[in-house]
Design an enzyme around this catalytic site. Sequence first.
Site, PDB file in Angstrom:
ATOM      1  N   LYS A 194      12.476 -73.587   2.275  1.00 49.60           N
ATOM      2  CA  LYS A 194      12.866 -73.209   3.641  1.00 49.60           C
ATOM      3  C   LYS A 194      11.636 -73.270   4.551  1.00 49.60           C
ATOM      4  O   LYS A 194      10.494 -73.327   4.064  1.00 49.60           O
ATOM      5  CB  LYS A 194      13.472 -71.802   3.631  1.00 49.60           C
ATOM      6  CG  LYS A 194      12.538 -70.713   3.102  1.00 49.60           C
ATOM      7  CD  LYS A 194      13.289 -69.427   2.785  1.00 49.60           C
ATOM      8  CE  LYS A 194      12.344 -68.355   2.261  1.00 49.60           C
ATOM      9  NZ  LYS A 194      13.083 -67.201   1.697  1.00 49.60           N
TER      10      LYS A 194
ATOM     11  N   TYR B 253     -11.857 -64.332  26.251  1.00 48.98           N
ATOM     12  CA  TYR B 253     -10.980 -63.606  27.180  1.00 48.98           C
ATOM     13  C   TYR B 253     -11.197 -62.095  27.091  1.00 48.98           C
ATOM     14  O   TYR B 253     -11.302 -61.535  26.002  1.00 48.98           O
ATOM     15  CB  TYR B 253      -9.505 -63.889  26.857  1.00 48.98           C
ATOM     16  CG  TYR B 253      -8.994 -65.190  27.427  1.00 48.98           C
ATOM     17  CD1 TYR B 253      -8.925 -65.390  28.798  1.00 48.98           C
ATOM     18  CD2 TYR B 253      -8.558 -66.202  26.586  1.00 48.98           C
ATOM     19  CE1 TYR B 253      -8.438 -66.584  29.324  1.00 48.98           C
ATOM     20  CE2 TYR B 253      -8.070 -67.395  27.099  1.00 48.98           C
ATOM     21  CZ  TYR B 253      -8.010 -67.579  28.468  1.00 48.98           C
ATOM     22  OH  TYR B 253      -7.534 -68.750  28.980  1.00 48.98           O
TER      23      TYR B 253
HETATM   24  C1  LIG Z   1      12.467 -66.834   0.476  1.00 51.30           C
HETATM   25  C2  LIG Z   1      13.336 -66.491  -0.690  1.00 51.30           C
HETATM   26  C3  LIG Z   1      12.906 -66.738  -2.000  1.00 51.30           C
HETATM   27  C4  LIG Z   1      11.497 -67.178  -2.324  1.00 51.30           C
HETATM   28  O1  LIG Z   1      10.683 -66.038  -2.261  1.00 51.30           O
HETATM   29  P1  LIG Z   1       9.095 -66.131  -2.522  1.00 51.30           P
HETATM   30  O2  LIG Z   1       8.650 -64.721  -2.433  1.00 51.30           O
HETATM   31  O3  LIG Z   1       8.548 -66.985  -1.443  1.00 51.30           O
HETATM   32  O4  LIG Z   1       8.921 -66.719  -3.871  1.00 51.30           O
HETATM   33  C5  LIG Z   1      13.805 -66.530  -3.034  1.00 51.30           C
HETATM   34  N1  LIG Z   1      15.047 -66.062  -2.786  1.00 51.30           N
HETATM   35  C6  LIG Z   1      15.491 -65.770  -1.535  1.00 51.30           C
HETATM   36  C7  LIG Z   1      16.850 -65.227  -1.338  1.00 51.30           C
HETATM   37  C8  LIG Z   1      14.639 -65.964  -0.452  1.00 51.30           C
HETATM   38  O5  LIG Z   1      15.059 -65.662   0.782  1.00 51.30           O
END
Ligand SMILES: *Cc1c(COP(=O)(O)O)cnc(C)c1O
Length: 388
Positions: free
Chosen positions: A51, A270
């Site tokens: 993702k 800044y």
């Molecule tokens: C993002 C996600 C993962 C992966 O988790 P990590 O901590 O990045 O390994 C697995 N399962 C679900 C449902 C997620 O949303």
Amino acid sequence: MTKLRSQTNTIREIPENAAGGVLHIDLDALASNWRILRGNAGGVDTAAVVKANAYGIGIEQAVPALAHAGCRTFFVAHLSEAIRARAVASDAAIYVLNGLLPGTGPTYAEFDLRPVLGSLEEIGEWAAFSRAQDQKLKAAIHVDTGMNRLGLTVPQGLTLKDSSELKDFETALLMSHFVSAEESDNPLNIQQIEAFQAVKASLPGITASLANSSGIFLKEKPHFDLARPGYALYGGNPTPDRDNPMRAVVGLEGRIAQLRWVEADHTVGYNGRWLALTRRRIATLSVGYADGYPRSSSARGKSGDELLAGMALVAGQPCPFAGNVSMDLITVDVTDVPETQVKRGDTVTLIGGDLTVDEVGRRAGTIGYEILTNLGSRYARAYRGGEG
Ligand SMILES: *Cc1c(COP(=O)(O)O)cnc(C)c1O
């Protein structure tokens, strides 16, 4: 020389010498991390969570590299990401974690994608869509064991066995998600495992998945049939209380746009939030928060203060940020680096060596996940490996 390949798909190619920063992405390390994770998951089927553009590194590059290593199952958050994954992985099983949005069934069917159904309503909609298609379409069912975000409640999960709608589609996977798997002693881990076991036991023969990256390393070994790592694939430490078993995948270099001396009692950046107590040499890097480098890494204080703020490795030497991170620039105190070892146009390390993604996140008051998923689109991207 290592083979360098430029990204072609979502981000236009940017020549390295024209970019303010160069992102190095090691697809061999990515593949190697997937194998390490599968080994730690006791050899059970191991998916990859890709993702958010594969945690910032590029879905079009990561998915083929992982598929080549043997990965057959991918998880994304959005349907749009699933379509991108499908374009580069024609045979893989691709799940959409955020679930079924109303009316999107035809898009799932067109691209052979699987929703992760997270409520009885979504189950009803998928069952109806499958009936209308006269096909047993595949989906996962998500049971919430503590996150209170997505998923059926455990009591709802326990009634699934009596649901007639379950006969209308194929439940290819039952899954849940850990709340704090990176805290290996958190009692919630065991509670979640037990709740998940109970639902799984009520659905004989079901394929089950619980472990994210950190979950794979829990002493309870909640590996079930499928592990679901994300962060650790990209080099993040899944075991924060121990050494990182993963290889680094991402490196970031920032280009020095200018070097200057700042006199004592003058400020940098800044709002004048950093004061030079003595004459200091400042390197101005062509990277800023518009590149996803967090502004919360700003160094507000005085030269010589020990601040929890960003760092750069300049000619191999750790140098602290000076002042606020601005949109396109970061100012770094390089006074301690011999003058001859640093010049305009050089690159310095912003992620790499001891500046791991976890460490960069810590110094920004956030987590490495956020550092990775914000990696900007102005960088030149240099990919290495991944072709087998
Ligand atoms: C993002 C996600 C993962 C992966 O988790 P990590 O901590 O990045 O390994 C697995 N399962 C679900 C449902 C997620 O949303």
